[in-house]
Enzyme design. Structure first.
Site, PDB file in Angstrom:
ATOM      1  N   HIS A 130      37.532 -21.329 -68.163  1.00  0.00           N
ATOM      2  CA  HIS A 130      36.690 -22.389 -67.586  1.00  0.00           C
ATOM      3  C   HIS A 130      35.568 -22.647 -68.585  1.00  0.00           C
ATOM      4  CE1 HIS A 130      33.638 -24.144 -64.911  1.00  0.00           C
ATOM      5  NE2 HIS A 130      34.591 -24.360 -64.011  1.00  0.00           N
TER       6      HIS A 130
ATOM      7  N   ASP B  31      35.069 -12.925 -65.718  1.00  0.00           N
ATOM      8  CA  ASP B  31      34.729 -14.083 -64.895  1.00  0.00           C
ATOM      9  C   ASP B  31      35.546 -13.964 -63.616  1.00  0.00           C
ATOM     10  OD1 ASP B  31      34.614 -16.527 -63.631  1.00  0.00           O
ATOM     11  OD2 ASP B  31      35.285 -17.709 -65.352  1.00  0.00           O
TER      12      ASP B  31
ATOM     13  N   LYS C 165      32.966 -19.335 -53.404  1.00  0.00           N
ATOM     14  CA  LYS C 165      34.398 -19.073 -53.539  1.00  0.00           C
ATOM     15  C   LYS C 165      34.845 -17.970 -52.586  1.00  0.00           C
ATOM     16  CE  LYS C 165      34.512 -21.422 -57.614  1.00  0.00           C
ATOM     17  NZ  LYS C 165      35.353 -22.535 -58.026  1.00  0.00           N
TER      18      LYS C 165
ATOM     19  N   GLN D 143      37.408 -16.832 -59.534  1.00  0.00           N
ATOM     20  CA  GLN D 143      38.642 -17.068 -58.787  1.00  0.00           C
ATOM     21  C   GLN D 143      39.274 -15.779 -58.262  1.00  0.00           C
ATOM     22  OE1 GLN D 143      39.696 -20.039 -57.929  1.00  0.00           O
ATOM     23  NE2 GLN D 143      38.054 -21.025 -59.072  1.00  0.00           N
TER      24      GLN D 143
ATOM     25  N   CYS E 291      37.793 -28.393 -65.389  1.00  0.00           N
ATOM     26  CA  CYS E 291      36.781 -27.795 -66.260  1.00  0.00           C
ATOM     27  C   CYS E 291      37.432 -26.822 -67.250  1.00  0.00           C
ATOM     28  CB  CYS E 291      35.699 -27.079 -65.447  1.00  0.00           C
ATOM     29  SG  CYS E 291      34.687 -28.184 -64.450  1.00  0.00           S
TER      30      CYS E 291
END
Length: 405
Positions: free
Chosen positions: A122, A199, A225, A202, A363
């Site tokens: 991303h 990261d 999220k 997700q 993105c």
């Protein structure tokens, strides 16, 4: 245990509405998840009964706000198996969390140093490292992916050197749904002495995040999220690393001592949390974490897998539809192209059928360019989605194909 999806859905008031006379089929969960009533109630209750600044006031409301705020921090620490609540730094989201680390690293890098990321990133986990390397004269290296969307581990091994100071990669690709072998990648990076940032934007909503087991130095994620509010997120970092990490923002709360010409920084977590925080957001996130932990995570995972497996089968049987991202290990995301159609047109027609998806580059422009496409249509699933909603997605796609032929 089997999952009572109907009872689960009943906790999400937004899912009962219609769009253009059609029942809402919300399949944009990789962008943001919906919020259960218990999270909404936590926000309303804070502003109704407890609104005050934290750590400052010598009065009951401030004491109660501080108790709830720090209680939420402790809940998040427990959720990801942090060793101490001080390792949980409140941020506005994953993007700010990564920026805190990248800005600090930019002050520590030197010419000849290297940072390693992947083609799956991303923009938040790519542009940040571009800027850090540019400021320091360091080199940014990119691990390629196969056409399936899986990382080339041999290339990762080749690019990982004694000069690598930071390795950053997504837990799960937001664009493709690829689940990376984060524990394996972390072990390889730590073997050459590099810091590791995951990261987790997700990955966090699928449960089972144990930062001790992963072995990374930083794990970043967003509340929205994980069925929590927008505008709140977390940077988890090892206390031994965070306690000396260069500060990013300065101001109130993070100060130890100030004169007119000098200042020193406070202890964790304050030293990395300048200014009045998003108190309600943190409390709402604490409520979301507590709610999520009350569920049967194993049953949730089985349900999410069933949704993706069923959607993938229907996609493979759908003439003219091409799946983008076919990794063996995937979760939650079906990105695709409809032959002869622009993703934006597909998304528009689906919306008229009440089906909400994401279209565009997600993105992740460099990743789209790597696949030679402008973007995708992306359906992303969560725990409250149903097999019937997957059927609705493909019924809407049939209509889109007919209209765009």
């Amino acid at each position: 245990m089997s999952l009572d999806v109907a009872a689960l859905r009943a906790q999400f008031p937004i899912l009962t509405q219609s769009v253009d006379g059609k029942p809402l089929v919300y399949l944009d969960n990789a962008a943001t998840t919906q919020k259960p009533q218990i999270v909404i109630d936590a926000l309303v209750d804070f502003y109704t009964t407890t609104n005050a600044n934290v750590h400052r006031g010598a009065h009951h409301l401030s004491d109660e706000a501080t108790r709830r705020y720090e209680g939420a921090r402790a809940s998040v620490a427990n959720f990801i198996n942090a060793t101490a609540r001080e390792e949980v730094i409140w941020t506005s989201g994953t993007t700010e969390a990564i920026n805190i680390v990248a800005n600090g690293l930019g002050q520590l890098l030197a010419e000849g140093d290297e940072v390693l990321v992947t083609e799956l990133e991303h923009h938040a986990n790519l542009v940040t490292w571009q800027q850090a390397c540019r400021r320091a004269g360091a080199t940014l290296n990119i691990v390629p992916v196969f056409d399936s969307g899986e990382l080339d581990i041999e290339a990762f091994d080749r690019l990982l050197t004694a000069n690598t100071k930071m390795v950053a990669f997504p837990h799960v690709s937001n664009a493709l749904g690829t689940v990376n072998p984060i524990k394996q990648l972390t072990a390889k990076a730590k073997a050459v002495g590099a810091w590791v940032l995951v990261d987790g934007a997700q990955g966090i909503a699928h449960g089972g995040v144990d930062v001790q087991d992963i072995g990374c130095d930083f794990y970043a994620f967003s509340g929205h999220k994980l069925f929590g509010p927008t505008g709140i997120g977390v940077l988890w970092g090892r206390k031994s690393v965070l306690k000396d990490w260069p500060v990013w923002q300065v101001g109130g709360e993070m100060i130890k001592d100030v004169t007119y010409h000098e200042a020193t920084w406070g202890e964790l977590p304050n030293r990395l949390e300048a200014g009045t925080p998003n108190i309600a957001g943190a409390i709402g996130m604490g409520a979301a974490v507590a709610w999520f932990q009350s569920l049967d995570v194993a049953a949730l995972r089985r349900h999410e897998k069933a949704l993706l497996d069923y959607a993938t089968k229907l996609a493979n049987d759908f003439e003219g539809l091409r799946i983008i991202g076919t990794a063996k290990e995937k979760v939650g995301v079906l990105s695709f192209l409809l032959e002869g159609s622009h993703p934006a047109d597909v998304g528009f027609i689906l919306d008229r059928q009440g089906v909400a998806i994401r279209t565009g580059d997600n993105c992740a422009q460099p990743l789209m360019k790597r696949f030679g496409i402008p973007g995708t249509a992306r359906a992303s699933f969560s725990i409250y989605n149903t097999l019937e909603e997957v059927d609705s997605l493909f019924a809407a796609l049939k209509k889109a194909k007919m209209m765009l032929a």
